[in-house]
Enzyme design. Sequence first.
Site: not given
Length: 264
Positions: A120, A89, A98, A10, A95
């Site tokens: 998120d 990472p 999530s 994301k 993201g």
Amino acid sequence: MTTEAFAAAKVNLTLHVTGQRGDGYHLLDSLVVFADIGDRLWFDPAPDLQIEVSGPFSDGVPTDDRNLVWQAAELAGWSGRIHLEKNLPHGAGIGGGSSDAAGVLRAFGGGDRAATLGADVPVCLTPRAQRMRGIGDVLDAVAPLPDMEIVLINPHVLVPTAPVFAALESKHNSPMSDVLPTFENADDFCKWLKAQRNDLENPARAIAPQIDVVVEALEDAMIARMSGSGATCFGLYQHGAKAAAKRIALAHPDWWVAAGKLLS
């Protein structure tokens, strides 16, 4: 039968901080996109819930109910073996957990309760361009963006979110325009994007000066900026993202560098 899911990275192309509620939550206005770079999950039926983790960032990932993947499986009412390939990472603001949790909910249901797992998670349920407002709970689809490539870089520096927000001088800044424009090509899009902001970038740079170096390394991008609260940065390209990523990775072998395309 094995079920598979992809958990896309994301990216907050913009992040305008527009206010703060009485309970401390910040109000945002953000254009969120996803890249074809991410984690992968495989699910096999079994009597009990189990998680195994592999991949370059598997170290330290919990395999019990501390993991959002586990919590998402329980929320969906699914039990079995989950193999998580961790390619993104940790604590990178792209993201991560999530998106992993959203992958479980897309596969087995429960998306209507995604927000109980984190702010998120709802936006990650639909991995394509969206406008995210409020505390992350107001989501609107946007017109398809031009085809573009992206380079993501994380210098392996953890930037805690709370100190970044605390260092923000103003918590009440202008949002994006009421109606986002449509874009004919990548040039038009990046020109518009440069007029937008990530209000957290300057306070994050003060905490982690390495962000300056990362953005400078993306000097050949059409636009380079920090994503979210950091420390991951992105560069958008019409073409040549893989070549740019290779050049940057050779110059900075201690960084995580990945190239891909924006998901439409």
